[in-house]
Design a protein around this motif. Structure first.
Motif: not given
Length: 488
Positions: A30-59
Motif C-alpha cells: 500500500r501507498s499513501t494518499l495525502h488529502y490536504e486543504s484546497g481539495a489537494r490529493v497527493e502522493q510521494d514518489l519515493d514511497e510509490v517506488i518503494d511499494t514497487v520494489v517490495t512487490v517486485v522482489r517478492a515476485a
C-alpha cells in the motif's frame, strides 16, 4: 516468466505471468494518499517506488523457487494527475493524484469560455480537475517556480520507468490525455496554446513507439534483485491494460472496470470526434497503431457503495444478500450515484454533480437503498456504453464484478451477457500480455481468454430495466438543471 506490476492509486500489485497465462500469487503493498486543504490529493514518489520494489522482489523470489528465468518487467498503473520530475527522475514536490480538485475553478472557467469544447474537438479528450491540462495551468498561475524546476510533467508509469531505466518517455495511452492528436501520436500545439500553457510543451515527453523496450539500470536492478539490462515495458496505463487483460480484441468489444470509479471502454479502428458532443471521456492510442480505445471513466463506482454500506453499518460481504433481498426496481427507491466530491467526468463533465435517493418511505429497507444505488451505477455504465457505441462482447473486472448479484444487475441493465475473467489481476495480465508481444513472442490470445465466467442477461429484467433507464435519464436531466441553478 514476466514480472507484471500494476501501480494503483493506493495499492501496488505484482505477480509472475507465463506465456500460457498462469503465474504466481499476487503480492500487494500500500501507498499513501495525502488529502490536504484546497481539495489537494497527493502522493510521494519515493514511497510509490518503494511499494514497487517490495512487490517486485517478492515476485522475483517466487521465480527463484520455481526455477524460472525472468524475461522482462512489465509496468502499468494509474493514469491522469501530474507527476513532475527533474532530469534525474526525482520528484519536484509531491505528485498530484488524478483525485485532486485544486484546478476545478480553472476548469469551470474553461467550460464557460468554451476552451474545453475546443480542446475536445482537436484531441477527443474531455478534461476534469485531476487531468494534466488544468493542473499545469493551476501550477503556472500559483507555483511557477515549481514548473521552472521540472524537466518532465508526466504520469505514474513513466515516473517509475524514468527512475528504473533513465528514459524520459511516456506511453501513448497516457500522453493521449489531454493534448495528443491520437491518430498522429503527436501533441496538438494549438490545444496547449488555448489553455494558456504553450510554454509547458517542453515538459511533455515524446510518446514511445508501439512495442518500445527499455533497459533496467544497474542501480534499479540491485534494488529489484533483477539483472541489469533486463527489458522493461512501460504501459499502457491501467484502464487500457485492464481492457486488453480482459480480452478486448474486436472493434465494438467493450469492457467495464467496476472499481473505486467506473471505467467503460470500447475498442475501435477509427477516431471519430463528434464536435457537438459533451467534452467528456477520451480517445486513447493503444499499443496497436490501427486500434484505439474510446473511454468514459466515470467518478461513480464502488467508492459510493462503500460509503453507503458504512453509513448503514453493513459489511461488504453482506452485499449479495442485501441485493437479493430487494427486487429489481428496489421497491420504488431510485438513486443518482454521483457521490464524488469532484462531481462527474463521464459521460458528462460537471464538478457540481451530486447524488440523491428518491422514493423513500417508512417501509424502505436497507436492502432497497443498497440495490437502488447499485442499479444507479449500472445505469451510469449503460449511459457511458451507449455514448461509446458499444456493439460487441462485454467484459467486466474490478471489485464490483466479484459480486454475483451486482454483476447480474449490470448484465440486465445493459441488456447483454457479461464476461468476467477468473483472474482478478487483469491489469497485470494485460501489461504482461503486451510485454510478451514487445519481446516478439506473443501469447495465445484465445487461450488467455478461456477462463471466464459468463453472467447471462435475464430477458424479463432487461425489459423492466429498459423502462427504468428512461426514467433515470429524465431524473438526471432535471438534476443537471438544478445543479446549474444552485450554482448560479
Amino acid at each position: 516468466m514476466i514480472v507484471g506490476v500494476d501501480v494503483g492509486t493506493s495499492v501496488t500489485k505484482a505477480r509472475l505471468i507465463a506465456r500460457d497465462g498462469t503465474g504466481s500469487p499476487t503480492h500487494n503493498a500500500r501507498s499513501t494518499l495525502h488529502y490536504e486543504s484546497g481539495a489537494r490529493v497527493e502522493q510521494d514518489l519515493d514511497e510509490v517506488i518503494d511499494t514497487v520494489v517490495t512487490v517486485v522482489r517478492a515476485a522475483v523470489a517466487d521465480a527463484r523457487k520455481l526455477g524460472e528465468p525472468i524475461e522482462a518487467l512489465a509496468i502499468t498503473g494509474q493514469g491522469d494527475g501530474l507527476w513532475l520530475r527533474d532530469g534525474n527522475g526525482h520528484a519536484v514536490g509531491r505528485q498530484i493524484s488524478w483525485l485532486d480538485g485544486r484546478a476545478a475553478p480553472i476548469l469551470e472557467q474553461w467550460a464557460e469560455t468554451g476552451i474545453t469544447t475546443e480542446v475536445y474537438r482537436r484531441t477527443g479528450s474531455g478534461m476534469f480537475p485531476g487531468s494534466a491540462g488544468p493542473l499545469l495551468a493551476h501550477l503556472a498561475e500559483h507555483e511557477p517556480e515549481r514548473l521552472a524546476r521540472a524537466d518532465v510533467a508526466g504520469y505514474c508509469v513513466d515516473a517509475i520507468v524514468q527512475r528504473f531505466t533513465g528514459a524520459r518517455t511516456v506511453d501513448a495511452s497516457d500522453a493521449s490525455l489531454p493534448f495528443l492528436d491520437v491518430p498522429g501520436r503527436a501533441y496538438a500545439a494549438e490545444a496547449l496554446e488555448m489553455c494558456g500553457i504553450g510554454e509547458q510543451r517542453r515538459l511533455l515527453a515524446e510518446p514511445a513507439a508501439p512495442g518500445a523496450l527499455f533497459a533496467l539500470g544497474a542501480e534499479a536492478a540491485a534494488l529489484l534483485d533483477l539483472p541489469s539490462g533486463l527489458p522493461v515495458t512501460a504501459g499502457p496505463f491501467d484502464i487500457p491494460a485492464c481492457g486488453f487483460g480482459c480480452g478486448l480484441s474486436k472493434p465494438g468489444d467493450g469492457n467495464l472496470i467496476i472499481g473505486t470509479t467506473l471505467a467503460s471502454q470500447v475498442l475501435t479502428e477509427e477516431v471519430n470526434i463528434d464536435p457537438s458532443a459533451d467534452p467528456a471521456g477520451m480517445w486513447l492510442a493503444t499499443p496497436y497503431p490501427e486500434k484505439y480505445l474510446r473511454v468514459m471513466p466515470a467518478m461513480v463506482g464502488t467508492a459510493g457503495l462503500d460509503w453507503l454500506l458504512q453509513v448503514l453499518r453493513v459489511q461488504l460481504d453482506e452485499l449479495d444478500t442485501l441485493l437479493a433481498a430487494s427486487p429489481a426496481g428496489a421497491n420504488g427507491v431510485s438513486a443518482l450515484p454521483f457521490l464524488s466530491p469532484s462531481g462527474e467526468r463521464a459521460p458528462f463533465v460537471d464538478a457540481r454533480a451530486r447524488g440523491q435517493l428518491t422514493g423513500l418511505s417508512v417501509s424502505t429497507a436497507r436492502a432497497d437503498l443498497v440495490r437502488a444505488l447499485c442499479e444507479a451505477v449500472a445505469f451510469s455504465a449503460r449511459h457511458c456504453l451507449d455514448t461509446l457505441g458499444h456493439a460487441g462482447e462485454l467484459s467486466a473486472c474490478g471489485g464490483g464484478a466479484r459480486s454475483a448479484q451486482w454483476s447480474q444487475i449490470f448484465a440486465d441493465v445493459i441488456g447483454t451477457d457479461l464476461h468476467i475473467p477468473a483472474d482478478d489481476s487483469v491489469g497485470v495480465r494485460g501489461a504482461a500480455q503486451l510485454a510478451w508481444e514487445a519481446l516478439g513472442d506473443p501469447v495465445d490470445a484465445a487461450g488467455w481468454r478461456a477462463e471466464r465466467t459468463v453472467v447471462r442477461a435475464n430477458p424479463a429484467n432487461v425489459e423492466f430495466y429498459e423502462r427504468c433507464f428512461a426514467g433515470y435519464h429524465d431524473t438526471l436531466d432535471l438534476a443537471r438543471t438544478s445543479w446549474t441553478q444552485r450554482s448560479g
